[in-house]
Design a protein around this motif. Structure first.
Motif, PDB file in Angstrom:
ATOM      1  N   GLU A  57     -15.828  14.879 -26.788  1.00  0.00           N
ATOM      2  CA  GLU A  57     -15.264  13.638 -27.317  1.00  0.00           C
ATOM      3  C   GLU A  57     -14.528  12.859 -26.227  1.00  0.00           C
ATOM      4  N   LYS A  58     -13.746  13.572 -25.413  1.00  0.00           N
ATOM      5  CA  LYS A  58     -13.021  12.912 -24.310  1.00  0.00           C
ATOM      6  C   LYS A  58     -14.005  12.257 -23.345  1.00  0.00           C
ATOM      7  N   TYR A  59     -15.082  12.976 -23.047  1.00  0.00           N
ATOM      8  CA  TYR A  59     -16.092  12.451 -22.139  1.00  0.00           C
ATOM      9  C   TYR A  59     -16.745  11.207 -22.741  1.00  0.00           C
ATOM     10  N   CYS A  60     -16.985  11.235 -24.042  1.00  0.00           N
ATOM     11  CA  CYS A  60     -17.580  10.089 -24.741  1.00  0.00           C
ATOM     12  C   CYS A  60     -16.665   8.869 -24.661  1.00  0.00           C
ATOM     13  N   ILE A  61     -15.394   9.076 -24.851  1.00  0.00           N
ATOM     14  CA  ILE A  61     -14.425   7.977 -24.762  1.00  0.00           C
ATOM     15  C   ILE A  61     -14.420   7.396 -23.351  1.00  0.00           C
ATOM     16  N   SER A  62     -14.470   8.281 -22.368  1.00  0.00           N
ATOM     17  CA  SER A  62     -14.507   7.833 -20.974  1.00  0.00           C
ATOM     18  C   SER A  62     -15.757   6.992 -20.710  1.00  0.00           C
ATOM     19  N   LEU A  63     -16.879   7.430 -21.253  1.00  0.00           N
ATOM     20  CA  LEU A  63     -18.124   6.670 -21.079  1.00  0.00           C
ATOM     21  C   LEU A  63     -18.045   5.313 -21.770  1.00  0.00           C
ATOM     22  N   ASP A  64     -17.431   5.273 -22.938  1.00  0.00           N
ATOM     23  CA  ASP A  64     -17.265   4.004 -23.646  1.00  0.00           C
ATOM     24  C   ASP A  64     -16.434   3.020 -22.823  1.00  0.00           C
ATOM     25  N   LEU A  65     -15.364   3.523 -22.227  1.00  0.00           N
ATOM     26  CA  LEU A  65     -14.522   2.651 -21.387  1.00  0.00           C
ATOM     27  C   LEU A  65     -15.307   2.146 -20.185  1.00  0.00           C
ATOM     28  N   TYR A  91     -26.834  -6.938 -10.788  1.00  0.00           N
ATOM     29  CA  TYR A  91     -27.378  -7.135 -12.132  1.00  0.00           C
ATOM     30  C   TYR A  91     -28.306  -5.965 -12.507  1.00  0.00           C
ATOM     31  N   PHE A  92     -29.207  -5.619 -11.612  1.00  0.00           N
ATOM     32  CA  PHE A  92     -30.113  -4.508 -11.884  1.00  0.00           C
ATOM     33  C   PHE A  92     -29.370  -3.174 -11.969  1.00  0.00           C
ATOM     34  N   LYS A  93     -28.393  -3.045 -11.106  1.00  0.00           N
ATOM     35  CA  LYS A  93     -27.593  -1.812 -11.140  1.00  0.00           C
ATOM     36  C   LYS A  93     -26.850  -1.700 -12.477  1.00  0.00           C
ATOM     37  N   ASN A  94     -26.283  -2.807 -12.931  1.00  0.00           N
ATOM     38  CA  ASN A  94     -25.586  -2.800 -14.219  1.00  0.00           C
ATOM     39  C   ASN A  94     -26.548  -2.493 -15.367  1.00  0.00           C
ATOM     40  N   ASN A  95     -27.752  -3.072 -15.286  1.00  0.00           N
ATOM     41  CA  ASN A  95     -28.734  -2.775 -16.333  1.00  0.00           C
ATOM     42  C   ASN A  95     -29.096  -1.295 -16.341  1.00  0.00           C
ATOM     43  N   ASN A  96     -29.243  -0.738 -15.160  1.00  0.00           N
ATOM     44  CA  ASN A  96     -29.528   0.701 -15.080  1.00  0.00           C
ATOM     45  C   ASN A  96     -28.375   1.519 -15.652  1.00  0.00           C
ATOM     46  N   LEU A  97     -27.161   1.109 -15.303  1.00  0.00           N
ATOM     47  CA  LEU A  97     -25.993   1.809 -15.830  1.00  0.00           C
ATOM     48  C   LEU A  97     -25.926   1.692 -17.354  1.00  0.00           C
ATOM     49  N   LYS A  98     -26.253   0.508 -17.869  1.00  0.00           N
ATOM     50  CA  LYS A  98     -26.254   0.326 -19.324  1.00  0.00           C
ATOM     51  C   LYS A  98     -27.283   1.248 -19.981  1.00  0.00           C
ATOM     52  N   ALA A  99     -28.452   1.300 -19.379  1.00  0.00           N
ATOM     53  CA  ALA A  99     -29.500   2.167 -19.948  1.00  0.00           C
ATOM     54  C   ALA A  99     -29.064   3.634 -19.918  1.00  0.00           C
ATOM     55  N   GLN A 100     -28.481   4.040 -18.794  1.00  0.00           N
ATOM     56  CA  GLN A 100     -27.995   5.424 -18.689  1.00  0.00           C
ATOM     57  C   GLN A 100     -26.885   5.679 -19.712  1.00  0.00           C
ATOM     58  N   GLN A 102     -26.359   4.103 -22.503  1.00  0.00           N
ATOM     59  CA  GLN A 102     -26.904   4.108 -23.852  1.00  0.00           C
ATOM     60  C   GLN A 102     -27.594   5.442 -24.143  1.00  0.00           C
ATOM     61  N   ALA A 103     -28.318   5.970 -23.172  1.00  0.00           N
ATOM     62  CA  ALA A 103     -28.978   7.273 -23.355  1.00  0.00           C
ATOM     63  C   ALA A 103     -27.935   8.373 -23.545  1.00  0.00           C
ATOM     64  N   LYS A 104     -26.877   8.326 -22.745  1.00  0.00           N
ATOM     65  CA  LYS A 104     -25.816   9.325 -22.883  1.00  0.00           C
ATOM     66  C   LYS A 104     -25.108   9.181 -24.227  1.00  0.00           C
ATOM     67  N   GLY A 105     -24.899   7.935 -24.641  1.00  0.00           N
ATOM     68  CA  GLY A 105     -24.261   7.710 -25.944  1.00  0.00           C
ATOM     69  C   GLY A 105     -25.102   8.267 -27.076  1.00  0.00           C
ATOM     70  N   LYS A 110     -25.986  12.626 -31.044  1.00  0.00           N
ATOM     71  CA  LYS A 110     -26.802  13.729 -31.563  1.00  0.00           C
ATOM     72  C   LYS A 110     -26.054  15.049 -31.445  1.00  0.00           C
ATOM     73  N   LEU A 111     -25.394  15.268 -30.305  1.00  0.00           N
ATOM     74  CA  LEU A 111     -24.626  16.502 -30.120  1.00  0.00           C
ATOM     75  C   LEU A 111     -23.477  16.598 -31.124  1.00  0.00           C
ATOM     76  N   LYS A 112     -22.815  15.475 -31.363  1.00  0.00           N
ATOM     77  CA  LYS A 112     -21.723  15.477 -32.345  1.00  0.00           C
ATOM     78  C   LYS A 112     -22.245  15.876 -33.721  1.00  0.00           C
ATOM     79  N   GLU A 113     -23.373  15.297 -34.118  1.00  0.00           N
ATOM     80  CA  GLU A 113     -23.954  15.636 -35.419  1.00  0.00           C
ATOM     81  C   GLU A 113     -24.350  17.110 -35.473  1.00  0.00           C
ATOM     82  N   HIS A 114     -24.952  17.574 -34.391  1.00  0.00           N
ATOM     83  CA  HIS A 114     -25.387  18.976 -34.335  1.00  0.00           C
ATOM     84  C   HIS A 114     -24.186  19.922 -34.412  1.00  0.00           C
ATOM     85  N   ILE A 115     -23.138  19.625 -33.669  1.00  0.00           N
ATOM     86  CA  ILE A 115     -21.934  20.465 -33.679  1.00  0.00           C
ATOM     87  C   ILE A 115     -21.305  20.450 -35.070  1.00  0.00           C
TER      88      ILE A 115
END
Length: 168
Positions: A57-65, A91-100, A102-105, A110-115
């Motif tokens: 959860e802490k890691y998720c919050i960090s990613l959100d920030l 711009y491309f770097k930011n798009n890549n970061l957004k995609a990453q 979003q995938a991590k989110g 899914k992990l939260k639901e599974h846990i």
């Protein structure tokens, strides 16, 4: 002399019966202790899983920030009139970061639901299973004690009968 031998044999039988009762009781106590230890191990595993969930959860919050900061940077970059090569790379770097991000989110959700499902199912099932095992062992113990008491009473009556016959 033979009366003493007979009394000694009867007393020995009672002592052996008491030893058998104590041995069976100690075996059931060991089984119960093993079940208690297993339950404690399951509770420890559950606590470890809860700690991992908190860290996640802490890691998720960090990613959100981080995602919010990247969105702000991206918005600032998209509004600028001067789009040189460095800004396009950002711009491309930011798009890549957004995609990453979003995938991590998605993975984190899914992990939260599974846990959550594991926590609910595992905890309830294990407690029910352990309680059923303990109840079964208790019923077996009560049944064995009743058998032993009945056998002990029967032997005492038999001894009394033999004493009476021997005296006659």
């Amino acid at each position: 002399m033979s009366q003493d031998v007979m009394i000694h044999v009867m007393n020995s039988t009672v002592v052996f019966d008491d030893v058998n009762v104590k041995m069976q009781s100690s075996e059931f106590c060991v089984k119960r202790l093993d079940l208690d230890a297993e339950l404690l191990n399951k509770q420890n595993a559950y606590n470890d899983l809860s700690k991992s969930y908190s860290q996640l959860e802490k890691y998720c919050i960090s990613l959100d920030l981080t995602m919010q900061l990247n969105q702000e940077v991206f918005q600032k970059d998209s509004f600028s009139d001067n789009q040189n090569a460095l800004e396009i790379l950002k711009y491309f770097k930011n798009n890549n970061l957004k995609a990453q991000q979003q995938a991590k989110g998605t993975t984190i959700c899914k992990l939260k639901e599974h846990i959550k499902s594991m926590r609910e199912n595992d905890k309830e099932e294990k407690v029910k299973h352990d309680m059923d095992e303990i109840e079964t062992i208790n019923i077996e113990l009560e049944h064995n004690v009743a058998k032993l008491l009945f056998e002990n009473e029967r032997l005492h009556k038999e001894i009394e009968h033999l004493k009476k016959i021997y005296k006659d």
